[in-house]
Enzyme design. Structure first.
Site, mmCIF file in Angstrom:
data_model
loop_
_atom_site.group_PDB
_atom_site.id
_atom_site.type_symbol
_atom_site.label_atom_id
_atom_site.label_comp_id
_atom_site.label_asym_id
_atom_site.label_seq_id
_atom_site.Cartn_x
_atom_site.Cartn_y
_atom_site.Cartn_z
ATOM 1 N N GLU A 36 0.920 -1.129 0.092
ATOM 2 C CA GLU A 36 0.155 0.023 -0.018
ATOM 3 C C GLU A 36 0.814 1.437 -0.244
ATOM 4 O O GLU A 36 1.550 1.464 0.832
ATOM 5 C CB GLU A 36 -1.009 0.038 1.307
ATOM 6 C CG GLU A 36 -1.835 1.083 1.556
ATOM 7 C CD GLU A 36 -2.323 1.257 2.569
ATOM 8 O OE1 GLU A 36 -3.343 2.391 2.829
ATOM 9 O OE2 GLU A 36 -1.967 0.657 3.691
ATOM 10 N N ASP A 47 -3.476 9.983 9.470
ATOM 11 C CA ASP A 47 -2.080 9.471 9.924
ATOM 12 C C ASP A 47 -1.510 10.257 10.944
ATOM 13 O O ASP A 47 -1.717 11.314 11.544
ATOM 14 C CB ASP A 47 -1.260 9.824 8.470
ATOM 15 C CG ASP A 47 -1.739 8.981 7.393
ATOM 16 O OD1 ASP A 47 -2.252 7.682 7.555
ATOM 17 O OD2 ASP A 47 -1.827 9.915 6.347
#
Length: 250
Positions: A36, A47
């Site tokens: 990914e 994130d």
């Protein structure tokens, strides 16, 4: 115990394209089934600090979307049999036009798109653009979703759904408990295969998930290892490969 499937997350170009390529080789050699690849983004909403810091460092080099796609094309050329997914945010793929972006991504070898901030039912045409180019749109399910919305996603016919196994940002520890397993079951209730991740960093965690998901997803743990060993490519390779093998149960 049979091998656990691993989807490993890498930030394109971090800390350099060559070291990112070394890390990708280590992941594949350590057993990763899916790469990914995240296009660096200035304001990533999901994130944690490790990935956000990596994105910042790459963007400081004036790294562009085209550079990230070129990096993915290199990966696909070296690992033609390894599935590559592209992870990004809506504005990066919307700005050049979704159809245009999806065509370019597919030409680079991308098989699926993970865009966490595009809702599955208001995706600006992403699912259609992916299908037209032989890719899958892989929506993200979160435990914070209402039961009704989660059920609607599960019944929408997506071949794969990414289950973020807790709320908040990635990179901190996730405990795999009964609530986690119940959530995975709900995500897959409509027949979609489920990728499960968000804070997975050990073989102990992946062993609890391995037979419940299509693949375990791990990212921040690898980004931290890359950061720690970025001055020594051999040490970087060994550390990343060992961690991938651990998470795969090898």
């Amino acid at each position: 115990m049979s091998k656990i499937k691993l989807m490993s997350h890498l930030v394109a170009g971090y800390p350099t394209d060559e070291l990112a390529l070394t890390a990708a080789r280590a992941l594949v050699d350590g057993g990763a089934d899916i790469l990914e690849i995240q296009l660096p983004f200035s304001d990533p909403s999901a994130d944690g600090p490790a990935i956000q810091g990596a994105c910042t460092k790459v963007l400081e080099r004036k790294y562009r979307t085209a550079d990230g796609l070129a990096f993915i094309a290199r990966l696909h050329k070296e690992f033609p049999d390894v599935k590559i997914y592209l992870m990004s945010y809506g504005s990066l793929i919307y700005t050049p036009g979704l159809e245009n972006f999806c065509k370019k991504a597919a030409e680079c070898g991308v098989k699926g798109m993970i865009i966490p901030d595009l809702p599955f039912d208001f995706d600006e045409g992403l699912t259609a653009a992916c299908k037209a180019n032989g890719m899958e749109n892989i929506p993200v399910a979160a435990p914070s979703m209402s039961p009704e919305r989660l059920e609607k996603m599960a019944k929408s016919g997506f071949p794969y759904i990414y289950a973020a196994l807790r709320t908040g940002i990635t990179g901190t520890q996730t405990s795999v408990d009964q609530a986690t397993l119940d959530f995975i079951k709900k995500v897959g209730a409509g027949g979609s295969r489920v990728y499960g991740g968000f804070g997975i960093s050990s073989g102990e965690q992946s062993a609890l998930l391995g037979d419940k998901v299509e693949a375990v997803v791990a990212g921040s743990v690898f980004v931290r290892l890359i950061t720690e060993h970025q001055k020594d490519s051999d040490a970087l390779y060994k550390a990343v490969r060992a961690k991938a093998a651990e998470i795969c149960g090898q």
